[in-house]
Design an enzyme around this catalytic site. Structure first.
Site, PDB file in Angstrom:
ATOM      1  N   HIS A 165       0.831  -1.204   0.000  1.00  0.00           N
ATOM      2  CA  HIS A 165       0.000   0.000   0.000  1.00  0.00           C
ATOM      3  C   HIS A 165       0.868   1.257   0.000  1.00  0.00           C
ATOM      4  CE1 HIS A 165      -3.202   2.713   0.461  1.00  0.00           C
ATOM      5  NE2 HIS A 165      -3.672   2.382   1.647  1.00  0.00           N
ATOM      6  N   HIS A 225      -1.456   0.028 -11.779  1.00  0.00           N
ATOM      7  CA  HIS A 225      -2.269   0.379 -10.609  1.00  0.00           C
ATOM      8  C   HIS A 225      -3.523  -0.462 -10.642  1.00  0.00           C
ATOM      9  CE1 HIS A 225      -4.634   2.810  -7.767  1.00  0.00           C
ATOM     10  NE2 HIS A 225      -3.487   3.297  -7.350  1.00  0.00           N
ATOM     11  N   ASP A 237       3.864   6.836  -7.529  1.00  0.00           N
ATOM     12  CA  ASP A 237       5.031   6.392  -6.775  1.00  0.00           C
ATOM     13  C   ASP A 237       6.306   6.386  -7.614  1.00  0.00           C
ATOM     14  OD1 ASP A 237       3.581   5.729  -4.346  1.00  0.00           O
ATOM     15  OD2 ASP A 237       2.709   4.103  -5.510  1.00  0.00           O
TER      16      ASP A 237
END
Length: 430
Positions: A267, A306, A364
């Protein structure tokens, strides 16, 4: 003219059938209301909740196919460009962008709550010095209810508002204290003259012996990171906060639960994993070989793909631009990592394998580079994520508690254990 109610009909092989209403939201897929199945003694089975809506919400919406993210209807890229984190926080918590007067009052209120009870500072000495900052965050945030128990009546809207402000205001202070404790430096108290992101940088990196002036480019970069991570629909940590809150647990305990869920590497730890991957690749000349290794299942490509976005993560484009700004300002060695990331993105997105698998960069992919350029150590990456996501958690919690139809969470299960059996005395067991 009102739209006629639509239904989906489920017919069993024994001839029984049930009609289930089809519900439509403002945006997104229609939803089948399956609650009527319980009358037939049936339940749905959906591990990971891939196709199950656990609640109604009006806070955040993701269009995964188009690669769009909205906070209260506003596109994330507009907010990241034109807004600041506290204005976005007001939007998430209240549903509308504030007027100038509302924004000023909100910022003043948050700023005046940034201090923590002095006894909280003593809590830190109970942790090992080398404890992970996220472990400290879970413990200290969960303990806030022992210090601020004057506003824990969750049935009281005024109490909820006070607790929400306290959590939003104090979380950067606690995060900075976790960092200072880990490195053995004295705590730095927040200053009312600084904004939200400024105070966080000040409390993390200032020392009592020298003057500290936050760099406005770095402040803006951190502010964007906070905006981009503020909320993201019913992700694992947000769902955890809602589930804990559904039992009428106090909001500080619920946010501690969210931090614990965020700590998981699947996460909140993806930006750290991406940074490690880029360091392992090491040089632009190795990018093509690494991409081939990913296709051959030798390596994992971190920062791409994702669960929700099937197109470009809209936050990634903002983060890429922020990388340019920060590295240009600092002229750091991290420029090499950024150039490596750009080349990896270019090669991967021109390869049919990644196009066919719809593997696009996510937020990210670049955020780890920016965080490291800001001087934030790797073990604090997820803590910064928690600081950002706290406003989303508390907004989601408040929305749920204010809903007169909310119920305690109680998922069902598909039991596959032993059938009924009778107890056998030990002497008779074989």
């Amino acid at each position: 003219m009102e739209n006629k109610q639509r239904y989906a009909t489920l017919t069993l092989d024994d001839g029984r059938s049930v009609e289930m209403p089809i519900l439509s939201g403002t945006m997104g897929s229609d939803v089948i209301d399956v609650r009527g199945l319980s009358k037939m003694g049936l339940f749905t089975y959906d591990p990971g909740f891939f196709v199950t809506a656990s609640c109604t919400s009006s806070i955040t919406f993701i269009d995964g196919e188009a690669g769009l993210l909205y906070y209260r209807g506003y596109p994330i890229e507009q907010l990241a460009e034109k807004s600041d984190f506290l204005e976005v926080s007001y939007l998430l918590m209240n549903g509308e962008l504030p007027t100038a007067a509302q924004a000023e009052a909100f910022k003043r209120n948050v700023t005046r709550h940034t201090m923590v009870h002095e006894q909280i500072a003593r809590f830190f000495s109970g942790f090992r010095r080398d404890a992970h900052p996220m472990a400290v965050m879970v413990g200290v945030v969960g303990a806030l209810s022992a210090f601020y128990h004057d506003s824990l009546d969750i049935s009281n809207p005024h109490h909820r508002a006070i607790s929400a402000t306290r959590i939003l205001a104090k979380i950067p202070t606690i995060a900075a204290m976790a960092h200072k404790y880990h490195v053995g430096s004295p705590f730095m108290y927040p200053k009312n003259k600084y904004g939200y992101a400024e105070n966080l940088l000040y409390m993390m990196f200032a020392t009592p012996t020298e003057e500290y002036e936050p760099n406005p480019v770095l402040v803006r970069a951190l502010d964007r990171i906070l905006i981009l991570h503020a909320d993201h629909e019913q992700n694992a940590s947000t769902s955890t906060v809602r589930l804990a809150g559904s039992s009428m647990a106090n909001p500080f305990a619920c946010i501690a639960c969210g931090i614990a869920a965020l700590w998981g590497p699947s996460h909140g730890g993806a930006n750290e994993a991406t940074l490690k991957m880029l360091e392992e690749i090491g040089d632009v000349s190795r990018v093509k070989d690494y991409v081939q290794g990913v296709k051959d299942k030798k390596y994992r490509l971190m920062g791409f793909g994702h669960r929700v976005y099937k197109n470009m993560d809209p936050r990634a484009a903002v983060m890429r631009e922020t990388c340019h700004e920060v590295l240009a300002e600092l002229n750091l060695e991290n420029q090499k990592l950024f150039e490596l990331a750009m080349e990896l993105e270019r090669v991967a997105l021109s390869d049919p394998y990644f196009i066919d698998h719809r593997l696009y960069p996510n937020v990210d992919f670049y955020s780890g580079i920016v965080l490291r350029a800001l001087g934030i150590p790797v073990n604090m990456f997820t803590v910064i994520f928690a600081v950002a996501r706290t406003v989303g958690w508390i907004s989601q919690w408040s929305e749920m508690i204010a809903d007169p139809n909310y119920k305690i969470g109680r998922p069902r299960q598909l039991y596959q254990g032993a059938a009924r059996r009778d107890y056998v005395a030990m002497a008779e067991r074989e």
